[in-house]
Design a protein around this motif. Structure first.
Motif, PDB file in Angstrom:
ATOM      1  N   VAL A  73    -123.670 -26.048 -31.309  1.00  0.00           N
ATOM      2  CA  VAL A  73    -123.788 -26.373 -29.822  1.00  0.00           C
ATOM      3  C   VAL A  73    -125.180 -26.362 -29.641  1.00  0.00           C
ATOM      4  O   VAL A  73    -126.050 -25.923 -30.063  1.00  0.00           O
ATOM      5  CB  VAL A  73    -123.150 -25.223 -28.982  1.00  0.00           C
ATOM      6  CG1 VAL A  73    -123.291 -25.467 -27.544  1.00  0.00           C
ATOM      7  CG2 VAL A  73    -121.624 -25.032 -29.351  1.00  0.00           C
ATOM      8  N   GLY A 128    -121.457 -29.659 -25.871  1.00  0.00           N
ATOM      9  CA  GLY A 128    -120.476 -29.657 -27.211  1.00  0.00           C
ATOM     10  C   GLY A 128    -119.642 -30.757 -27.101  1.00  0.00           C
ATOM     11  O   GLY A 128    -120.103 -31.937 -26.453  1.00  0.00           O
ATOM     12  N   GLU A 150    -116.851 -24.011 -30.934  1.00  0.00           N
ATOM     13  CA  GLU A 150    -117.319 -25.035 -31.946  1.00  0.00           C
ATOM     14  C   GLU A 150    -118.409 -24.523 -32.769  1.00  0.00           C
ATOM     15  O   GLU A 150    -119.317 -23.562 -32.427  1.00  0.00           O
ATOM     16  CB  GLU A 150    -117.810 -26.370 -31.237  1.00  0.00           C
ATOM     17  CG  GLU A 150    -117.011 -26.956 -30.349  1.00  0.00           C
ATOM     18  CD  GLU A 150    -117.445 -28.383 -29.641  1.00  0.00           C
ATOM     19  OE1 GLU A 150    -118.626 -28.569 -30.118  1.00  0.00           O
ATOM     20  OE2 GLU A 150    -116.950 -28.762 -28.985  1.00  0.00           O
TER      21      GLU A 150
END
Length: 230
Positions: free
Chosen positions: A136, A189, A133
């Motif tokens: 985080v 996340g 991602e």
């Protein structure tokens, strides 16, 4: 005429004697027949009673033998189970002691800051690769914030080099790990919905689970391991 055929006293006595002897002989033979028949019936009845008693004794013996065998089997099984439980308990205590010792040594990994920073970087990278991602957060115990932030910068840089994507990694100071934690980080996340627990305690638990069969084999042998744990 009647006088010619009249029997003398001696003749009458002789005839009576013959008749008496005949009747006596018949009585003796009849008595013998009765005795023989009684003996036969006695022998038959005796044989029948013997067979019945023998069968009864056999049945009782078989019942008692089965009861004794069952009692012996139960006793043997009880003793075997108690022995097995004692062995299992002793082995588990040994394994627990080994992992307790390992847990106590975890604190030593935070003393060397440079090595600890490298460990934190690798633990964070593992989470970054799994989440993949752009943003985080990482949770750590407050005492580790300084070294953790340095490790996060290194992890973000290495992630970009290997994956070719930018990632922003920050410390979630609102939700720190407890001060009693041995170390490590939790990578968060998915807008806080996904977390990867890479604390030292959790990694040791995973190690226990993964290494336990090998540890048992090393300590107790392959055959014993199968015997008590299959």
């Amino acid at each position: 005429m009647s006088q010619a055929h009249a029997l003398s006293d001696d003749q009458v006595a002789g005839e009576l004697k013959k008749m008496t002897a005949f009747i006596k002989q018949e009585a003796i033979e009849k008595a013998r027949e009765i005795e023989i028949k009684a003996d036969e019936e006695f022998a038959i009845e005796k044989s029948k009673l013997v067979r019945q008693e023998t069968s009864s004794i056999d049945t009782q013996y078989e019942k008692k033998f089965k009861q004794a065998a069952m009692s012996q089997q139960i006793t043997r099984s009880t003793v075997a189970n108690k022995s097995r439980l004692k062995i299992l308990t002793a082995r588990q205590e040994l394994l627990n002691d080994l992992f307790d010792q390992a847990n106590k040594k975890l604190e030593g990994y935070t003393e060397d800051k440079s090595k600890y920073q490298e460990i934190l970087k690798n633990l964070t990278l593992e989470g970054l690769y799994a989440l993949n991602e752009q943003k985080v957060q990482v949770r750590a115990k407050p005492a580790d914030y300084d070294v953790v932030k340095k490790a996060l910068d290194e992890a973000a840089k290495e992630f970009k080099e290997n994956v070719g994507k930018e990632v922003t990694v920050t410390v979630d100071e609102k939700n720190p790990l407890p001060d009693g934690s041995a170390g490590g980080v939790t990578i968060v996340g998915g807008n806080g919905k996904i977390d990867i627990n890479n604390t030292f305690e959790e990694r040791l638990k995973l190690l226990e689970s993964d290494a336990l069969p090998a540890v048992r084999t090393t300590l107790f042998g392959k055959n014993e391991n199968r015997k008590f744990y299959d």
